[in-house]
Design a protein around this motif. Sequence first.
Motif, PDB file in Angstrom:
ATOM      1  N   ALA A 132      40.161  27.667  40.637  1.00 35.55           N
ATOM      2  CA  ALA A 132      39.530  26.389  40.976  1.00 35.55           C
ATOM      3  C   ALA A 132      40.355  25.245  40.399  1.00 35.55           C
ATOM      4  N   THR A 133      40.282  24.100  41.068  1.00 37.07           N
ATOM      5  CA  THR A 133      40.951  22.884  40.605  1.00 37.07           C
ATOM      6  C   THR A 133      39.934  21.759  40.560  1.00 37.07           C
ATOM      7  N   LYS A 134      39.898  21.069  39.410  1.00 41.81           N
ATOM      8  CA  LYS A 134      38.997  19.932  39.254  1.00 41.81           C
ATOM      9  C   LYS A 134      39.836  18.671  39.034  1.00 41.81           C
ATOM     10  N   PRO A 135      39.846  17.746  40.015  1.00 39.79           N
ATOM     11  CA  PRO A 135      40.566  16.487  39.809  1.00 39.79           C
ATOM     12  C   PRO A 135      39.878  15.671  38.713  1.00 39.79           C
ATOM     13  N   ILE A 136      40.668  15.083  37.815  1.00 38.85           N
ATOM     14  CA  ILE A 136      40.142  14.295  36.710  1.00 38.85           C
ATOM     15  C   ILE A 136      40.483  12.819  36.864  1.00 38.85           C
ATOM     16  N   PHE A 137      41.732  12.538  37.245  1.00 34.53           N
ATOM     17  CA  PHE A 137      42.206  11.156  37.304  1.00 34.53           C
ATOM     18  C   PHE A 137      43.282  11.034  38.369  1.00 34.53           C
ATOM     19  N   GLN A 138      43.242   9.946  39.134  1.00 32.36           N
ATOM     20  CA  GLN A 138      44.289   9.647  40.116  1.00 32.36           C
ATOM     21  C   GLN A 138      44.797   8.242  39.828  1.00 32.36           C
ATOM     22  N   GLY A 139      46.015   8.116  39.318  1.00 35.44           N
ATOM     23  CA  GLY A 139      46.596   6.822  39.002  1.00 35.44           C
ATOM     24  C   GLY A 139      47.717   6.459  39.946  1.00 35.44           C
ATOM     25  N   GLN A 140      48.417   5.378  39.642  1.00 37.41           N
ATOM     26  CA  GLN A 140      49.540   4.950  40.462  1.00 37.41           C
ATOM     27  C   GLN A 140      50.783   5.786  40.211  1.00 37.41           C
ATOM     28  N   VAL A 141      50.912   6.351  39.021  1.00 34.74           N
ATOM     29  CA  VAL A 141      52.097   7.117  38.677  1.00 34.74           C
ATOM     30  C   VAL A 141      51.789   8.611  38.553  1.00 34.74           C
ATOM     31  N   ILE A 142      50.663   8.958  37.972  1.00 33.77           N
ATOM     32  CA  ILE A 142      50.329  10.361  37.736  1.00 33.77           C
ATOM     33  C   ILE A 142      48.909  10.659  38.184  1.00 33.77           C
ATOM     34  N   SER A 143      48.642  11.949  38.316  1.00 34.73           N
ATOM     35  CA  SER A 143      47.265  12.409  38.458  1.00 34.73           C
ATOM     36  C   SER A 143      47.069  13.540  37.449  1.00 34.73           C
ATOM     37  N   LEU A 144      45.821  13.765  37.087  1.00 33.71           N
ATOM     38  CA  LEU A 144      45.481  14.812  36.132  1.00 33.71           C
ATOM     39  C   LEU A 144      44.432  15.702  36.750  1.00 33.71           C
ATOM     40  N   GLN A 145      44.639  17.004  36.609  1.00 29.60           N
ATOM     41  CA  GLN A 145      43.666  17.973  37.096  1.00 29.60           C
ATOM     42  C   GLN A 145      43.505  19.072  36.064  1.00 29.60           C
ATOM     43  N   VAL A 146      42.371  19.755  36.127  1.00 33.18           N
ATOM     44  CA  VAL A 146      42.148  20.925  35.287  1.00 33.18           C
ATOM     45  C   VAL A 146      41.966  22.110  36.216  1.00 33.18           C
ATOM     46  N   ASP A 147      42.853  23.081  36.072  1.00 35.00           N
ATOM     47  CA  ASP A 147      42.785  24.302  36.877  1.00 35.00           C
ATOM     48  C   ASP A 147      42.172  25.427  36.051  1.00 35.00           C
ATOM     49  N   THR A 148      41.311  26.193  36.678  1.00 34.93           N
ATOM     50  CA  THR A 148      40.845  27.449  36.100  1.00 34.93           C
ATOM     51  C   THR A 148      41.730  28.522  36.700  1.00 34.93           C
ATOM     52  N   VAL A 149      42.331  29.338  35.839  1.00 35.61           N
ATOM     53  CA  VAL A 149      43.268  30.351  36.307  1.00 35.61           C
ATOM     54  C   VAL A 149      42.857  31.743  35.824  1.00 35.61           C
ATOM     55  N   ARG A 150      43.240  32.724  36.632  1.00 35.98           N
ATOM     56  CA  ARG A 150      43.078  34.123  36.220  1.00 35.98           C
ATOM     57  C   ARG A 150      44.400  34.553  35.597  1.00 35.98           C
ATOM     58  N   LEU A 151      44.324  35.026  34.359  1.00 31.08           N
ATOM     59  CA  LEU A 151      45.495  35.469  33.622  1.00 31.08           C
ATOM     60  C   LEU A 151      45.906  36.875  34.040  1.00 31.08           C
ATOM     61  N   PRO A 152      47.108  37.291  33.723  1.00 29.81           N
ATOM     62  CA  PRO A 152      47.558  38.638  34.081  1.00 29.81           C
ATOM     63  C   PRO A 152      46.670  39.759  33.539  1.00 29.81           C
ATOM     64  N   ASN A 153      45.950  39.497  32.432  1.00 31.57           N
ATOM     65  CA  ASN A 153      45.072  40.521  31.854  1.00 31.57           C
ATOM     66  C   ASN A 153      43.655  40.493  32.440  1.00 31.57           C
ATOM     67  N   GLY A 154      43.420  39.625  33.463  1.00 31.41           N
ATOM     68  CA  GLY A 154      42.113  39.541  34.102  1.00 31.41           C
ATOM     69  C   GLY A 154      41.193  38.485  33.515  1.00 31.41           C
ATOM     70  N   GLN A 155      41.493  37.975  32.330  1.00 29.65           N
ATOM     71  CA  GLN A 155      40.705  36.904  31.712  1.00 29.65           C
ATOM     72  C   GLN A 155      40.947  35.590  32.467  1.00 29.65           C
ATOM     73  N   THR A 156      40.127  34.574  32.191  1.00 26.74           N
ATOM     74  CA  THR A 156      40.349  33.256  32.770  1.00 26.74           C
ATOM     75  C   THR A 156      40.667  32.259  31.666  1.00 26.74           C
ATOM     76  N   ALA A 157      41.320  31.171  32.051  1.00 28.86           N
ATOM     77  CA  ALA A 157      41.689  30.114  31.106  1.00 28.86           C
ATOM     78  C   ALA A 157      41.753  28.796  31.871  1.00 28.86           C
ATOM     79  N   SER A 158      41.731  27.697  31.129  1.00 27.47           N
ATOM     80  CA  SER A 158      41.876  26.363  31.721  1.00 27.47           C
ATOM     81  C   SER A 158      43.291  25.854  31.474  1.00 27.47           C
TER      82      SER A 158
END
Length: 186
Positions: free
Chosen positions: A15-41
């Motif tokens: 999943a991807t959660k947009p946090i901020f959209q600016g003129q130069v950058i944007s920030l998002q927080v992704d939830t990812v599945r790790l190689p060991n099956g766990q999840t992380a942000s």
Amino acid sequence: MTSYKPTEFEEVTIATKPIFQGQVISLQVDTVRLPNGQTASREIVRHPGAVCVLAVIDGKLLVVDQYRKPLNKMQLEIPAGKLEPGEQPELTARRELEEETGYRCGSLKHIHSFYTSPGFADELLHLYWAEDLQPGTASPDEDEFLQVELITLEEAKTCIRQQRISDAKTITAIYAWQLYQLTGEW
């Protein structure tokens, strides 16, 4: 060197959660599945990419002195700027060199492209060598206040030690210039 399959350590975005959209950058927080099956942000800064220009005039490096708010201090840096949508990096390099310093170049050589902070950002920076420089009139952006300077390689290395130069692009360019002086190759 250890060999592994390219996908062995891949983190799959759930999943991807947009946090901020600016003129130069944007920030998002992704939830990812790790190689060991766990999840992380993963907090990710998206950037359109940028260029930087290594220009030497009569044996001196062309730099701009400007205030950098995130650091709360003045910094000497090589001319640089972000890519505009759809703009090719070489065109950006020519534009930024002229806007910031007033100099136009007859030719540009791409030296290398590198990621600035791959642990949290996707900014790709393209380093160019400018040749056949001709002076002109600078036209910085309305919120850009710069002073153009020329410094020798020894002065540049002193500025690195004193942290007057402390950004990765300028340090990379200085050591590339030094290597070029020693070997004649990029």
